[in-house]
Structure formats: structure tokens, C-alpha cells
Design a protein around this motif. Sequence first.
Motif, PDB file in Angstrom:
ATOM      1  N   LEU A 177       0.831  -1.200   0.000  1.00  0.00           N
ATOM      2  CA  LEU A 177       0.000   0.000   0.000  1.00  0.00           C
ATOM      3  C   LEU A 177       0.871   1.258   0.000  1.00  0.00           C
ATOM      4  CD1 LEU A 177      -2.823   1.249   0.199  1.00  0.00           C
ATOM      5  CD2 LEU A 177      -2.594   1.124   2.677  1.00  0.00           C
ATOM      6  N   VAL A 178       1.916   1.260   0.811  1.00  0.00           N
ATOM      7  CA  VAL A 178       2.826   2.412   0.863  1.00  0.00           C
ATOM      8  C   VAL A 178       3.528   2.583  -0.486  1.00  0.00           C
ATOM      9  CG1 VAL A 178       4.856   3.404   1.999  1.00  0.00           C
ATOM     10  CG2 VAL A 178       3.165   2.157   3.351  1.00  0.00           C
ATOM     11  N   VAL A 179       3.989   1.482  -1.059  1.00  0.00           N
ATOM     12  CA  VAL A 179       4.653   1.527  -2.362  1.00  0.00           C
ATOM     13  C   VAL A 179       3.698   2.091  -3.407  1.00  0.00           C
ATOM     14  CG1 VAL A 179       5.627   0.099  -4.218  1.00  0.00           C
ATOM     15  CG2 VAL A 179       6.285  -0.312  -1.839  1.00  0.00           C
ATOM     16  N   ASN A 180       2.449   1.650  -3.383  1.00  0.00           N
ATOM     17  CA  ASN A 180       1.458   2.137  -4.340  1.00  0.00           C
ATOM     18  C   ASN A 180       1.191   3.622  -4.160  1.00  0.00           C
ATOM     19  OD1 ASN A 180      -1.812   2.686  -4.498  1.00  0.00           O
ATOM     20  ND2 ASN A 180      -0.920   1.722  -6.313  1.00  0.00           N
ATOM     21  N   MET A 181       1.135   4.076  -2.933  1.00  0.00           N
ATOM     22  CA  MET A 181       0.878   5.499  -2.699  1.00  0.00           C
ATOM     23  C   MET A 181       2.028   6.357  -3.211  1.00  0.00           C
ATOM     24  SD  MET A 181      -0.951   5.272   1.011  1.00  0.00           S
ATOM     25  CE  MET A 181      -1.485   6.966   1.166  1.00  0.00           C
ATOM     26  N   MET A 182       3.235   5.797  -3.205  1.00  0.00           N
ATOM     27  CA  MET A 182       4.397   6.533  -3.705  1.00  0.00           C
ATOM     28  C   MET A 182       4.536   6.399  -5.225  1.00  0.00           C
ATOM     29  SD  MET A 182       7.130   5.767  -0.676  1.00  0.00           S
ATOM     30  CE  MET A 182       8.274   7.055  -1.115  1.00  0.00           C
ATOM     31  N   ASP A 183       4.035   5.302  -5.758  1.00  0.00           N
ATOM     32  CA  ASP A 183       4.149   5.042  -7.197  1.00  0.00           C
ATOM     33  C   ASP A 183       2.813   4.518  -7.725  1.00  0.00           C
ATOM     34  OD1 ASP A 183       4.814   4.375  -9.772  1.00  0.00           O
ATOM     35  OD2 ASP A 183       6.232   2.788  -9.219  1.00  0.00           O
ATOM     36  N   PRO A 184       1.946   5.422  -8.203  1.00  0.00           N
ATOM     37  CA  PRO A 184       0.602   5.018  -8.647  1.00  0.00           C
ATOM     38  C   PRO A 184       0.578   4.013  -9.806  1.00  0.00           C
ATOM     39  CG  PRO A 184       0.743   7.402  -8.405  1.00  0.00           C
ATOM     40  CD  PRO A 184       2.130   6.861  -8.230  1.00  0.00           C
ATOM     41  N   THR A 185       1.697   3.809 -10.491  1.00  0.00           N
ATOM     42  CA  THR A 185       1.715   2.832 -11.580  1.00  0.00           C
ATOM     43  C   THR A 185       1.536   1.407 -11.056  1.00  0.00           C
ATOM     44  OG1 THR A 185       4.121   2.589 -11.552  1.00  0.00           O
ATOM     45  CG2 THR A 185       3.204   4.299 -13.007  1.00  0.00           C
ATOM     46  N   LYS A 186       1.703   1.212  -9.768  1.00  0.00           N
ATOM     47  CA  LYS A 186       1.576  -0.123  -9.169  1.00  0.00           C
ATOM     48  C   LYS A 186       0.159  -0.397  -8.646  1.00  0.00           C
ATOM     49  CE  LYS A 186       6.394  -0.524  -8.043  1.00  0.00           C
ATOM     50  NZ  LYS A 186       6.937  -1.142  -9.188  1.00  0.00           N
ATOM     51  N   THR A 187      -0.796   0.467  -8.998  1.00  0.00           N
ATOM     52  CA  THR A 187      -2.161   0.344  -8.481  1.00  0.00           C
ATOM     53  C   THR A 187      -2.799  -0.991  -8.841  1.00  0.00           C
ATOM     54  OG1 THR A 187      -2.479   2.733  -8.520  1.00  0.00           O
ATOM     55  CG2 THR A 187      -4.472   1.385  -8.497  1.00  0.00           C
ATOM     56  N   GLU A 188      -2.755  -1.368 -10.106  1.00  0.00           N
ATOM     57  CA  GLU A 188      -3.413  -2.605 -10.538  1.00  0.00           C
ATOM     58  C   GLU A 188      -2.843  -3.817  -9.818  1.00  0.00           C
ATOM     59  OE1 GLU A 188      -4.275  -4.995 -14.670  1.00  0.00           O
ATOM     60  OE2 GLU A 188      -3.960  -2.833 -14.762  1.00  0.00           O
ATOM     61  N   GLU A 189      -1.528  -3.881  -9.746  1.00  0.00           N
ATOM     62  CA  GLU A 189      -0.859  -5.003  -9.072  1.00  0.00           C
ATOM     63  C   GLU A 189      -1.265  -5.069  -7.595  1.00  0.00           C
ATOM     64  OE1 GLU A 189       3.718  -5.838  -7.661  1.00  0.00           O
ATOM     65  OE2 GLU A 189       3.404  -4.753  -9.539  1.00  0.00           O
ATOM     66  N   THR A 190      -1.317  -3.913  -6.935  1.00  0.00           N
ATOM     67  CA  THR A 190      -1.671  -3.875  -5.515  1.00  0.00           C
ATOM     68  C   THR A 190      -3.130  -4.260  -5.307  1.00  0.00           C
ATOM     69  OG1 THR A 190      -0.054  -2.097  -5.257  1.00  0.00           O
ATOM     70  CG2 THR A 190      -1.563  -2.445  -3.439  1.00  0.00           C
ATOM     71  N   LEU A 201     -10.289   0.255   6.827  1.00  0.00           N
ATOM     72  CA  LEU A 201     -10.910   0.790   5.617  1.00  0.00           C
ATOM     73  C   LEU A 201     -10.223   2.088   5.181  1.00  0.00           C
ATOM     74  CD1 LEU A 201     -13.079   0.227   3.582  1.00  0.00           C
ATOM     75  CD2 LEU A 201     -14.695   1.474   5.015  1.00  0.00           C
ATOM     76  N   ALA A 202      -9.886   2.935   6.138  1.00  0.00           N
ATOM     77  CA  ALA A 202      -9.179   4.188   5.823  1.00  0.00           C
ATOM     78  C   ALA A 202      -7.827   3.898   5.185  1.00  0.00           C
ATOM     79  CB  ALA A 202      -8.999   5.027   7.084  1.00  0.00           C
ATOM     80  N   ALA A 203      -7.169   2.835   5.644  1.00  0.00           N
ATOM     81  CA  ALA A 203      -5.852   2.490   5.113  1.00  0.00           C
ATOM     82  C   ALA A 203      -5.907   2.118   3.638  1.00  0.00           C
ATOM     83  CB  ALA A 203      -5.244   1.345   5.924  1.00  0.00           C
ATOM     84  N   VAL A 204      -6.970   1.446   3.228  1.00  0.00           N
ATOM     85  CA  VAL A 204      -7.055   0.998   1.829  1.00  0.00           C
ATOM     86  C   VAL A 204      -7.818   1.966   0.922  1.00  0.00           C
ATOM     87  CG1 VAL A 204      -6.811  -1.436   2.427  1.00  0.00           C
ATOM     88  CG2 VAL A 204      -9.087  -0.453   2.205  1.00  0.00           C
ATOM     89  N   THR A 205      -8.453   2.972   1.491  1.00  0.00           N
ATOM     90  CA  THR A 205      -9.232   3.914   0.690  1.00  0.00           C
ATOM     91  C   THR A 205      -8.422   4.601  -0.409  1.00  0.00           C
ATOM     92  OG1 THR A 205     -10.842   4.248   2.443  1.00  0.00           O
ATOM     93  CG2 THR A 205     -10.692   5.979   0.790  1.00  0.00           C
ATOM     94  N   PRO A 206      -7.190   5.073  -0.153  1.00  0.00           N
ATOM     95  CA  PRO A 206      -6.434   5.688  -1.251  1.00  0.00           C
ATOM     96  C   PRO A 206      -6.222   4.737  -2.427  1.00  0.00           C
ATOM     97  CG  PRO A 206      -5.391   6.180   0.849  1.00  0.00           C
ATOM     98  CD  PRO A 206      -6.468   5.175   1.115  1.00  0.00           C
ATOM     99  N   LEU A 207      -6.017   3.479  -2.122  1.00  0.00           N
ATOM    100  CA  LEU A 207      -5.843   2.474  -3.173  1.00  0.00           C
ATOM    101  C   LEU A 207      -7.146   2.306  -3.959  1.00  0.00           C
ATOM    102  CD1 LEU A 207      -4.208   0.168  -4.522  1.00  0.00           C
ATOM    103  CD2 LEU A 207      -5.143  -1.335  -2.749  1.00  0.00           C
TER     104      LEU A 207
END
Length: 197
Positions: free
Chosen positions: A155-168, A186-192
Motif C-alpha cells: 500500500l505504501v509503495v502504491n501510494m508513492m508510485d501510482p503505476t503499481k495500483t493494478e498489481e496492488t 478501511l481508511a488504510a485501503v481507501t487511497p488504493l
Amino acid sequence: GKRAGRPRGAPSPAVAALCKKSTPATEAYLVSLLGEVLNGLSDKLKPVQVEADLAVHAFAEMANGSAIQALVPVCIENIDSTKKWTTVVGALMLLGELADKAPQQMAPCLTDLMPLMSSCLTDLKQQVKDQAKSTMHKLLDTVGNKDIEKVLEDLVVNMMDPTKTEETIHKYAGIVFVQVVTAAALAAVTPLLKRGF
């Protein structure tokens, strides 16, 4: 000259000393000075910055679970694009320390903190990104959901690099939830989730 910095930084040593000897009765008064102390981190004079840094660390040591509700809003106010980066870093550091000291009290704050953390993790200033990453790990440790524990780093990696959204999202889709999903989880995963749709 250099002497002009002393009056501006004068509250910080006093605040630091008071934090070290504080009682629940005095904490309320000290919290009202936190914003000024955080802004002292961005002062032009190095001695003022050093004194402010000591005071911020004293706030972190002083804080207890009951102080969270008063300290977090001040930190949120100081994590703002209008503030200098050193103030933002100080507020982020304090949030991380609060998460370490009082995880149960910080978990409900994630709903307010996650949008801020998302923007800090992609900030242009490397120091802000670095502190945000460290703070984010501490905040996510407060979630307390063993089902998503394994993928919080993603999740942290995805927040820093949005290109990893699908994989996450695929990793999260494979989770079988056994525990109750709390507001913090739920708050933790909401940005994803926002990025995925």
C-alpha cells in the motif's frame, strides 16, 4: 542579527522544559503552543530551529493517549502546502511518534490522516517524502488487522508510485477477511480504492 532570533525562539525551550514535567492539567495549555513550536522549525535562524526541534520531541515524549485528540488536529493544520517543508516534516514526525505511543487512540484518526499522507508521499521535497514514508509505516501499524498486515507495505509503495495500483489491487483482492474490518483498516485501503476506480 543573530540576537534577534532569541525572542522568536524563546517559547521553545520553555515549552520543552514544561513538557518534560507536565501533568494532565498542564498538557491542555501546552498543546495550544504546538503550532508555534512547529513553525519554529522553519525559522531562518538555526538556534531557533534547534530549540523548536527539541520542543517537538518533548511533545512526543509528553503525549499520552488522551492528548491525541488535541495534538492530531494541530499536526494536520501544519501538514499543508502553505507551510515550509521543515514544519511539515516536524508535524509528520510527531504523528509517527504518537502512533508508536498510542496506537489504539491513533487508529481512528486514520480517516483524516490518509488523504494528507497520500499527498506527502508524493511531495516534491525528498525530506517530506522520507518522513511521510516512515510515519506512514507507523500509522499503518495502528490498523491492527492481521488480514491486511501482509500487504500494508504494498500500500505504501502504491501510494508513492501510482503505476503499481493494478498489481496492488490484485493482491488485496486475494485477501480472505476473517477479522472485522474497522474504520482504520478501511481508511488504510481507501487511497488504493480511489486510484483503482
